[in-house]
Design a protein around this motif. Structure first.
Motif, mmCIF file in Angstrom:
data_model
loop_
_atom_site.group_PDB
_atom_site.id
_atom_site.type_symbol
_atom_site.label_atom_id
_atom_site.label_comp_id
_atom_site.label_asym_id
_atom_site.label_seq_id
_atom_site.Cartn_x
_atom_site.Cartn_y
_atom_site.Cartn_z
ATOM 1 N N THR A 11 0.828 -1.206 0.000
ATOM 2 C CA THR A 11 0.000 0.000 0.000
ATOM 3 C C THR A 11 0.858 1.249 0.000
ATOM 4 O O THR A 11 0.594 2.210 -0.719
ATOM 5 N N PHE A 12 1.932 1.233 0.758
ATOM 6 C CA PHE A 12 2.791 2.410 0.853
ATOM 7 C C PHE A 12 3.453 2.724 -0.472
ATOM 8 O O PHE A 12 3.395 3.848 -0.956
ATOM 9 N N VAL A 13 4.064 1.716 -1.122
ATOM 10 C CA VAL A 13 4.765 1.998 -2.368
ATOM 11 C C VAL A 13 3.788 2.312 -3.487
ATOM 12 O O VAL A 13 4.136 2.972 -4.461
ATOM 13 N N ASN A 14 2.547 1.884 -3.351
ATOM 14 C CA ASN A 14 1.588 2.149 -4.413
ATOM 15 C C ASN A 14 1.138 3.600 -4.427
ATOM 16 O O ASN A 14 0.650 4.086 -5.419
ATOM 17 N N VAL A 15 1.274 4.321 -3.329
ATOM 18 C CA VAL A 15 0.817 5.704 -3.295
ATOM 19 C C VAL A 15 1.971 6.697 -3.221
ATOM 20 O O VAL A 15 1.751 7.892 -3.236
ATOM 21 N N SER A 16 3.196 6.201 -3.142
ATOM 22 C CA SER A 16 4.326 7.104 -2.982
ATOM 23 C C SER A 16 5.041 7.310 -4.306
ATOM 24 O O SER A 16 5.442 6.339 -4.941
ATOM 25 N N PRO A 17 5.197 8.524 -4.787
ATOM 26 C CA PRO A 17 5.934 8.762 -6.015
ATOM 27 C C PRO A 17 7.393 8.359 -5.842
ATOM 28 O O PRO A 17 7.959 8.498 -4.770
ATOM 29 N N ILE A 18 7.996 7.818 -6.916
ATOM 30 C CA ILE A 18 9.368 7.342 -6.812
ATOM 31 C C ILE A 18 10.335 8.218 -7.583
ATOM 32 O O ILE A 18 11.497 7.890 -7.705
ATOM 33 N N MET A 19 9.849 9.316 -8.142
ATOM 34 C CA MET A 19 10.731 10.222 -8.868
ATOM 35 C C MET A 19 11.730 10.881 -7.917
ATOM 36 O O MET A 19 11.421 11.159 -6.768
ATOM 37 N N THR A 20 12.915 11.134 -8.407
ATOM 38 C CA THR A 20 13.922 11.865 -7.657
ATOM 39 C C THR A 20 14.285 13.125 -8.424
ATOM 40 O O THR A 20 13.741 13.390 -9.495
ATOM 41 N N GLY A 21 15.256 13.875 -7.886
ATOM 42 C CA GLY A 21 15.711 15.066 -8.587
ATOM 43 C C GLY A 21 16.354 14.764 -9.921
ATOM 44 O O GLY A 21 16.491 15.653 -10.761
ATOM 45 N N GLU A 22 16.745 13.506 -10.145
ATOM 46 C CA GLU A 22 17.386 13.146 -11.413
ATOM 47 C C GLU A 22 16.448 13.376 -12.592
ATOM 48 O O GLU A 22 16.864 13.797 -13.672
ATOM 49 N N TYR A 23 15.151 13.104 -12.381
ATOM 50 C CA TYR A 23 14.200 13.340 -13.475
ATOM 51 C C TYR A 23 14.052 14.832 -13.757
ATOM 52 O O TYR A 23 14.063 15.264 -14.915
ATOM 53 N N ALA A 24 13.921 15.635 -12.710
ATOM 54 C CA ALA A 24 13.815 17.087 -12.895
ATOM 55 C C ALA A 24 15.044 17.612 -13.635
ATOM 56 O O ALA A 24 14.935 18.465 -14.523
ATOM 57 N N ASN A 25 16.216 17.096 -13.293
ATOM 58 C CA ASN A 25 17.434 17.532 -13.969
ATOM 59 C C ASN A 25 17.437 17.121 -15.438
ATOM 60 O O ASN A 25 17.927 17.858 -16.302
ATOM 61 N N SER A 26 16.883 15.952 -15.738
ATOM 62 C CA SER A 26 16.824 15.521 -17.138
ATOM 63 C C SER A 26 15.883 16.409 -17.948
ATOM 64 O O SER A 26 16.143 16.712 -19.113
ATOM 65 N N VAL A 27 14.791 16.860 -17.322
ATOM 66 C CA VAL A 27 13.867 17.775 -18.005
ATOM 67 C C VAL A 27 14.552 19.121 -18.240
ATOM 68 O O VAL A 27 14.447 19.715 -19.325
ATOM 69 N N LYS A 28 15.272 19.618 -17.221
ATOM 70 C CA LYS A 28 15.982 20.891 -17.368
ATOM 71 C C LYS A 28 17.042 20.800 -18.453
ATOM 72 O O LYS A 28 17.193 21.728 -19.281
ATOM 73 N N LYS A 71 3.887 16.543 -15.908
ATOM 74 C CA LYS A 71 2.744 15.728 -15.498
ATOM 75 C C LYS A 71 3.125 14.272 -15.292
ATOM 76 O O LYS A 71 2.280 13.458 -14.913
ATOM 77 N N ALA A 72 4.377 13.917 -15.549
ATOM 78 C CA ALA A 72 4.829 12.539 -15.329
ATOM 79 C C ALA A 72 4.917 12.291 -13.828
ATOM 80 O O ALA A 72 5.743 12.868 -13.144
ATOM 81 N N ASN A 73 4.053 11.448 -13.327
ATOM 82 C CA ASN A 73 4.017 11.177 -11.891
ATOM 83 C C ASN A 73 3.903 9.670 -11.704
ATOM 84 O O ASN A 73 2.904 9.148 -11.236
ATOM 85 N N PHE A 74 4.935 8.969 -12.120
ATOM 86 C CA PHE A 74 4.904 7.520 -12.118
ATOM 87 C C PHE A 74 4.944 6.970 -10.695
ATOM 88 O O PHE A 74 5.617 7.501 -9.837
ATOM 89 N N ARG A 75 4.250 5.879 -10.496
ATOM 90 C CA ARG A 75 4.205 5.256 -9.184
ATOM 91 C C ARG A 75 4.317 3.740 -9.343
ATOM 92 O O ARG A 75 4.031 3.193 -10.402
ATOM 93 N N PHE A 76 4.700 3.076 -8.271
ATOM 94 C CA PHE A 76 4.636 1.622 -8.260
ATOM 95 C C PHE A 76 3.182 1.186 -8.354
ATOM 96 O O PHE A 76 2.293 1.827 -7.814
ATOM 97 N N THR A 77 2.940 0.075 -9.016
ATOM 98 C CA THR A 77 1.605 -0.518 -8.988
ATOM 99 C C THR A 77 1.752 -2.012 -8.718
ATOM 100 O O THR A 77 2.750 -2.630 -9.078
ATOM 101 N N ILE A 78 0.753 -2.604 -8.127
ATOM 102 C CA ILE A 78 0.852 -4.010 -7.740
ATOM 103 C C ILE A 78 0.692 -4.936 -8.937
ATOM 104 O O ILE A 78 0.842 -6.137 -8.802
ATOM 105 N N ALA A 93 11.066 7.403 -17.782
ATOM 106 C CA ALA A 93 10.808 8.825 -18.009
ATOM 107 C C ALA A 93 12.093 9.571 -18.354
ATOM 108 O O ALA A 93 12.115 10.418 -19.251
ATOM 109 N N ILE A 94 13.171 9.264 -17.654
ATOM 110 C CA ILE A 94 14.465 9.891 -17.947
ATOM 111 C C ILE A 94 14.951 9.472 -19.328
ATOM 112 O O ILE A 94 15.474 10.290 -20.096
#
Length: 237
Positions: A11-28, A71-78, A93-94
């Motif tokens: 349940t925890f990993v299914n609702v927690s975003p797993i993106m880090t600053g690495e993705y933001a840096n790739s977009v920049k 808008k990329a907000n990837f999450r774990f899914t079961i 995404a990166i």
């Protein structure tokens, strides 16, 4: 008790975003690359966009690559198997952002820029929103030019309606990112481009030598078949 612990973890990993600053840096980094290309080789950048949309990417992926990276907000899914752990959505995404960079380099020869020390970002909502706005500012006019060229190329038969449909969908996502287009497809029977967002449907079709935004009959509008290029110009001017 062990089963309860596993369920709580899922349940925890299914609702927690797993993106880090690495993705933001790739977009920049991609934004900087796009900006350099727009200055040094704007026609080349148009070719880049055309090449990307005529590749094998789904419309959803094209949206995240070009129009709405914020808008990329990837999450774990079961639904995923264990192997998913070695292939995180963030990596995908990166990789999509790097694919844009590679496409720019292949056409223009402009190398991927490096980020300065003060350009490393955290992947929070405010940062991604700002980076997304920058992406749309850089690419909206370029994408309009690519759409104009595609329509000119397709006149009068518009056998390239799928390409045109994708471009219109991307432009709508750029103009209305909070209600971005989720599906862009061509109805072959009616020869109509159908765009679907979370709060509306939009139809575009060949009409009298141009691509028209088809309005519902009887709707009190000034022009029931407005040229999509006029519509797009109104969006961004």
């Amino acid at each position: 008790m062990k089963l309860l612990s596993i369920l709580i973890t899922i349940t925890f990993v299914n609702v927690s975003p797993i993106m880090t600053g690495e993705y933001a840096n790739s977009v920049k980094k991609t934004n900087k690359h796009i900006r350099e290309a727009s200055i040094k080789n704007p026609k080349g950048l148009e070719t880049v966009i055309s090449n990307i949309i005529n590749g094998d990417k789904t419309f959803e992926t094209l949206n995240f690559m070009l129009a709405i990276p914020d808008k990329a907000n990837f999450r774990f899914t079961i639904q995923h198997e264990e192997s998913f752990i070695t292939n995180l959505p963030e990596n995908i995404a990166i990789a999509d952002q790097k694919a844009v960079q590679e496409a720019i380099f292949q056409v223009t020869g402009i190398p991927v820029p490096n980020l300065r020390c003060n350009e490393n970002y955290e992947n929070d909502r405010r940062t991604l929103s700002w980076l997304g706005d920058s992406r749309r500012m850089y690419l909206s006019f370029v994408t309009q030019n690519v759409l104009t060229d595609a329509i000119d190329k397709g006149t009068p038969g518009f056998t390239n309606l799928k390409e045109i449909c994708i471009l219109i969908g991307l432009l709508r996502s750029m103009r209305f990112p909070d209600s971005y287009i989720k599906i862009a497809r061509v109805d072959q029977d009616d020869n109509v481009c159908m765009l679907i967002s979370q709060n509306g449907r939009f139809h575009y079709k060949p009409y009298d030598g141009y691509i028209a935004a088809a309005r519902p009959m009887g709707r009190p509008v000034y022009n029931e078949h407005e040229d999509v290029l006029n519509e797009a110009m109104r969006w961004f001017h």
